[in-house]
Design a protein around this motif. Sequence first.
Motif, PDB file in Angstrom:
ATOM      1  N   TRP A   1       0.806  -1.213   0.000  1.00 46.02           N
ATOM      2  CA  TRP A   1       0.000   0.000   0.000  1.00 46.02           C
ATOM      3  C   TRP A   1       0.845   1.272   0.000  1.00 46.02           C
ATOM      4  N   ALA A   2       2.129   1.163   0.301  1.00 44.96           N
ATOM      5  CA  ALA A   2       2.970   2.365   0.396  1.00 44.96           C
ATOM      6  C   ALA A   2       4.383   2.039  -0.063  1.00 44.96           C
ATOM      7  N   GLU A   3       4.925   2.898  -0.881  1.00 46.61           N
ATOM      8  CA  GLU A   3       6.282   2.749  -1.407  1.00 46.61           C
ATOM      9  C   GLU A   3       7.290   3.089  -0.316  1.00 46.61           C
ATOM     10  N   THR A   4       8.157   2.144   0.011  1.00 48.17           N
ATOM     11  CA  THR A   4       9.107   2.323   1.108  1.00 48.17           C
ATOM     12  C   THR A   4       9.975   3.566   0.929  1.00 48.17           C
ATOM     13  N   ASP A   5      10.516   3.781  -0.259  1.00 48.94           N
ATOM     14  CA  ASP A   5      11.376   4.951  -0.480  1.00 48.94           C
ATOM     15  C   ASP A   5      10.633   6.257  -0.226  1.00 48.94           C
ATOM     16  N   THR A   6       9.358   6.307  -0.615  1.00 47.17           N
ATOM     17  CA  THR A   6       8.562   7.517  -0.394  1.00 47.17           C
ATOM     18  C   THR A   6       8.303   7.729   1.096  1.00 47.17           C
ATOM     19  N   ILE A   7       7.976   6.663   1.815  1.00 46.67           N
ATOM     20  CA  ILE A   7       7.727   6.782   3.258  1.00 46.67           C
ATOM     21  C   ILE A   7       9.004   7.240   3.963  1.00 46.67           C
ATOM     22  N   ILE A   8      10.145   6.682   3.578  1.00 45.95           N
ATOM     23  CA  ILE A   8      11.423   7.107   4.167  1.00 45.95           C
ATOM     24  C   ILE A   8      11.652   8.596   3.905  1.00 45.95           C
ATOM     25  N   GLN A   9      11.476   9.014   2.664  1.00 43.10           N
ATOM     26  CA  GLN A   9      11.707  10.412   2.288  1.00 43.10           C
ATOM     27  C   GLN A   9      10.775  11.356   3.042  1.00 43.10           C
ATOM     28  N   LYS A  10       9.488  10.998   3.117  1.00 43.30           N
ATOM     29  CA  LYS A  10       8.516  11.866   3.794  1.00 43.30           C
ATOM     30  C   LYS A  10       8.799  11.940   5.300  1.00 43.30           C
ATOM     31  N   CYS A  11       9.139  10.829   5.913  1.00 50.38           N
ATOM     32  CA  CYS A  11       9.458  10.849   7.346  1.00 50.38           C
ATOM     33  C   CYS A  11      10.694  11.693   7.608  1.00 50.38           C
ATOM     34  N   GLU A  12      11.692  11.614   6.734  1.00 48.31           N
ATOM     35  CA  GLU A  12      12.880  12.459   6.880  1.00 48.31           C
ATOM     36  C   GLU A  12      12.504  13.932   6.725  1.00 48.31           C
ATOM     37  N   GLU A  13      11.700  14.221   5.709  1.00 47.53           N
ATOM     38  CA  GLU A  13      11.273  15.597   5.443  1.00 47.53           C
ATOM     39  C   GLU A  13      10.506  16.186   6.631  1.00 47.53           C
ATOM     40  N   TYR A  14       9.659  15.376   7.242  1.00 49.89           N
ATOM     41  CA  TYR A  14       8.830  15.842   8.356  1.00 49.89           C
ATOM     42  C   TYR A  14       9.478  15.591   9.721  1.00 49.89           C
ATOM     43  N   GLU A  15      10.700  15.062   9.700  1.00 45.14           N
ATOM     44  CA  GLU A  15      11.464  14.790  10.925  1.00 45.14           C
ATOM     45  C   GLU A  15      10.717  13.868  11.876  1.00 45.14           C
ATOM     46  N   ILE A  16      10.125  12.831  11.298  1.00 49.33           N
ATOM     47  CA  ILE A  16       9.399  11.821  12.065  1.00 49.33           C
ATOM     48  C   ILE A  16      10.245  10.545  12.081  1.00 49.33           C
ATOM     49  N   PRO A  17      10.651  10.082  13.261  1.00 44.86           N
ATOM     50  CA  PRO A  17      11.406   8.820  13.321  1.00 44.86           C
ATOM     51  C   PRO A  17      10.594   7.686  12.691  1.00 44.86           C
TER      52      PRO A  17
END
Length: 183
Positions: A131-147
């Motif tokens: 349901w979610a692309e791992t690379d995108t989730i990693i990038q968005k969490c980094e962008e939003y500073e969410i561990p």
Amino acid sequence: MKICVLFPGIGYTTEMPLMYYSGKMTMGLGYELVRLKYHDLPSGVKGNKEKMKEAFDIAFKQSLEQLGEVDWNSYEEVLFIGKSIGTAIAACCGQKLGINIKYVLLTPLEETFLFTEKASGIAFHGNSDPWAETDTIIQKCEEYEIPLYIYENANHSLETGNILKDIESAHDVMQKVYSYITE
């Protein structure tokens, strides 16, 4: 006073393991618990942007209705725990409420980050989540500073098919959620 709201996924109710144990944990920590429920959602949502938008709109409206009587100003701490589409709904509700919220994002969708401004949160993702692309989730969490914590070979429920591994992963998630909530 503290309040925790559980935002379920389409097929992952608040009675399923990650949500159930999150709710039990927060009640044990003195939170008032609100378990949201959605109904009449469309089927065949996966891979269909129109049906996903329809499901989101229905669940978002139902969430606002269920939370309509909450006096948010009476709480010192607000915690939103979402699963899948519930992470996007939690983020959108948080943005609409305009209050300080801590987020636990259990298998967030890419859409979760369309609404979230910089917020306090923690996220969990399986790298075999269809349901979610791992690379995108990693990038968005980094962008939003969410561990972000990634579970190898885990699907959208953070399960691998190996029950002992899945129990171990669920335990790890709950330990990290506990640490985040109590820090």
